[in-house]
Design a protein around this motif. Structure first.
Motif, mmCIF file in Angstrom:
data_model
loop_
_atom_site.group_PDB
_atom_site.id
_atom_site.type_symbol
_atom_site.label_atom_id
_atom_site.label_comp_id
_atom_site.label_asym_id
_atom_site.label_seq_id
_atom_site.Cartn_x
_atom_site.Cartn_y
_atom_site.Cartn_z
ATOM 1 N N ARG A 46 -10.487 -16.842 -11.727
ATOM 2 C CA ARG A 46 -11.493 -15.779 -11.720
ATOM 3 C C ARG A 46 -12.011 -15.527 -13.141
ATOM 4 O O ARG A 46 -13.205 -15.341 -13.354
ATOM 5 C CB ARG A 46 -10.891 -14.502 -11.122
ATOM 6 C CG ARG A 46 -11.892 -13.376 -10.911
ATOM 7 C CD ARG A 46 -11.227 -12.178 -10.245
ATOM 8 N NE ARG A 46 -10.699 -12.488 -8.927
ATOM 9 C CZ ARG A 46 -11.423 -12.448 -7.810
ATOM 10 N NH1 ARG A 46 -12.699 -12.114 -7.852
ATOM 11 N NH2 ARG A 46 -10.869 -12.717 -6.644
ATOM 12 N N ALA A 68 -18.455 -11.377 -7.951
ATOM 13 C CA ALA A 68 -17.857 -11.139 -6.630
ATOM 14 C C ALA A 68 -17.909 -12.401 -5.764
ATOM 15 O O ALA A 68 -17.164 -12.512 -4.781
ATOM 16 C CB ALA A 68 -18.569 -9.990 -5.929
ATOM 17 N N ASP A 71 -14.813 -14.289 -4.672
ATOM 18 C CA ASP A 71 -14.054 -13.858 -3.495
ATOM 19 C C ASP A 71 -14.272 -14.787 -2.301
ATOM 20 O O ASP A 71 -13.507 -14.733 -1.329
ATOM 21 C CB ASP A 71 -14.413 -12.418 -3.111
ATOM 22 C CG ASP A 71 -13.914 -11.411 -4.131
ATOM 23 O OD1 ASP A 71 -13.057 -11.769 -4.967
ATOM 24 O OD2 ASP A 71 -14.408 -10.264 -4.096
ATOM 25 N N ASP A 72 -15.284 -15.645 -2.352
ATOM 26 C CA ASP A 72 -15.472 -16.641 -1.292
ATOM 27 C C ASP A 72 -14.416 -17.737 -1.373
ATOM 28 O O ASP A 72 -14.250 -18.518 -0.440
ATOM 29 C CB ASP A 72 -16.863 -17.270 -1.388
ATOM 30 C CG ASP A 72 -17.980 -16.287 -1.078
ATOM 31 O OD1 ASP A 72 -17.712 -15.252 -0.433
ATOM 32 O OD2 ASP A 72 -19.128 -16.551 -1.496
ATOM 33 N N ALA A 74 -11.192 -16.998 -3.063
ATOM 34 C CA ALA A 74 -9.902 -16.354 -3.307
ATOM 35 C C ALA A 74 -9.909 -14.975 -2.669
ATOM 36 O O ALA A 74 -10.975 -14.400 -2.419
ATOM 37 C CB ALA A 74 -9.666 -16.225 -4.809
ATOM 38 N N ASP A 75 -8.746 -14.447 -2.437
ATOM 39 C CA ASP A 75 -8.661 -13.073 -1.948
ATOM 40 C C ASP A 75 -9.134 -12.139 -3.058
ATOM 41 O O ASP A 75 -8.972 -12.446 -4.250
ATOM 42 C CB ASP A 75 -7.214 -12.732 -1.566
ATOM 43 C CG ASP A 75 -6.767 -13.467 -0.311
ATOM 44 O OD1 ASP A 75 -7.630 -13.793 0.527
ATOM 45 O OD2 ASP A 75 -5.553 -13.714 -0.171
ATOM 46 N N PRO A 76 -9.748 -11.005 -2.708
ATOM 47 C CA PRO A 76 -10.203 -10.069 -3.741
ATOM 48 C C PRO A 76 -9.084 -9.737 -4.732
ATOM 49 O O PRO A 76 -7.962 -9.441 -4.331
ATOM 50 C CB PRO A 76 -10.633 -8.836 -2.949
ATOM 51 C CG PRO A 76 -11.006 -9.383 -1.604
ATOM 52 C CD PRO A 76 -10.045 -10.522 -1.359
ATOM 53 N N GLY A 77 -9.385 -9.860 -5.998
ATOM 54 C CA GLY A 77 -8.424 -9.567 -7.044
ATOM 55 C C GLY A 77 -7.486 -10.710 -7.389
ATOM 56 O O GLY A 77 -6.812 -10.677 -8.411
ATOM 57 N N GLN A 78 -7.420 -11.730 -6.536
ATOM 58 C CA GLN A 78 -6.551 -12.874 -6.809
ATOM 59 C C GLN A 78 -7.091 -13.636 -8.015
ATOM 60 O O GLN A 78 -8.292 -13.838 -8.150
ATOM 61 C CB GLN A 78 -6.475 -13.787 -5.583
ATOM 62 C CG GLN A 78 -5.495 -14.929 -5.718
ATOM 63 C CD GLN A 78 -5.405 -15.764 -4.435
ATOM 64 O OE1 GLN A 78 -6.036 -15.464 -3.433
ATOM 65 N NE2 GLN A 78 -4.622 -16.825 -4.502
ATOM 66 N N LYS A 82 -7.687 -19.809 -3.667
ATOM 67 C CA LYS A 82 -6.654 -19.775 -2.630
ATOM 68 C C LYS A 82 -6.435 -21.199 -2.099
ATOM 69 O O LYS A 82 -7.296 -21.760 -1.419
ATOM 70 C CB LYS A 82 -7.076 -18.836 -1.503
ATOM 71 C CG LYS A 82 -6.015 -18.590 -0.473
ATOM 72 C CD LYS A 82 -6.472 -17.522 0.503
ATOM 73 C CE LYS A 82 -5.395 -17.225 1.511
ATOM 74 N NZ LYS A 82 -5.848 -16.182 2.443
#
Length: 186
Positions: A46, A68, A71-72, A74-78, A82
């Motif tokens: 990120r 933002a 987030d597509d 990774a999980d939000p804040g990760q 992912k």
């Protein structure tokens, strides 16, 4: 002529699909890129994504809202991509292109031994090929956004200018030809 064009198109597309799904070492392909990212998700973070947005003069004014987009992947804040989502995309690619790969492997690249019985070469439908090509295109568009923060790969199809088909007026399509005309009698 139509048969030859269909054969040329289908073979070209089948081989291209096979190329993008090749997972062998030393091959540059979409499959290998996704596999590598799934095994090492920390290579895209990120922080890197946000830094790329800030360093590009075109995206800098919108960097906060574009960030933002991570987030597509990774999980939000990760902090990193992912891995399980990337692996799922890789597996989707493999499943969508499996039939095309099998056709190329058994019928084009490595001709099967005709003396060994069996059902003959594998079959593929235009629908199967379309699904494989569309899956590759959609994944390219998706991961382009990850590798080029702030940019979108909008269209993989060429924008043809008016009159692009004039080349076919010589020897192929006589002047005044209409697709609804009956075939010429010899």
């Amino acid at each position: 002529a139509e048969y030859l064009m269909n054969q040329s198109y289908s073979v070209c597309q089948l081989v291209a699909v096979r190329r993008q799904t090749d997972g062998r070492k030393g091959v540059v392909s979409l499959h290998r890129s996704l596999d590598h990212l799934a095994r090492k998700p920390s290579m895209v973070t990120r922080a890197w994504f946000s830094q790329e947005l800030e360093s590009n003069p075109k995206s800098r004014p919108y960097a906060a809202s574009l960030a933002a987009g991570f987030d597509d992947f990774a999980d939000p804040g990760q902090a990193q991509v992912k891995a399980s989502s990337v692996a799922a995309d890789r597996d989707q690619l493999t499943a969508a292109a499996d039939r095309a790969k099998q056709v190329v492997d058994e019928s084009l690249a490595h001709l099967a031994d005709p003396t060994r019985g069996g059902t003959g070469p594998p079959a593929i439908t235009w629908g199967d090929l379309d699904i494989a090509v569309d899956t590759i295109g959609n994944l390219y568009k998706k991961y382009y956004r990850l590798s080029h923060p702030g940019a979108i790969l909008g269209n993989l199809e060429p924008n043809l200018p008016p009159g692009w088909d004039r080349i076919f007026e010589t020897a192929w399509k006589p002047i005044g030809f209409s697709a609804g005309d009956p075939p010429a009698q010899a």
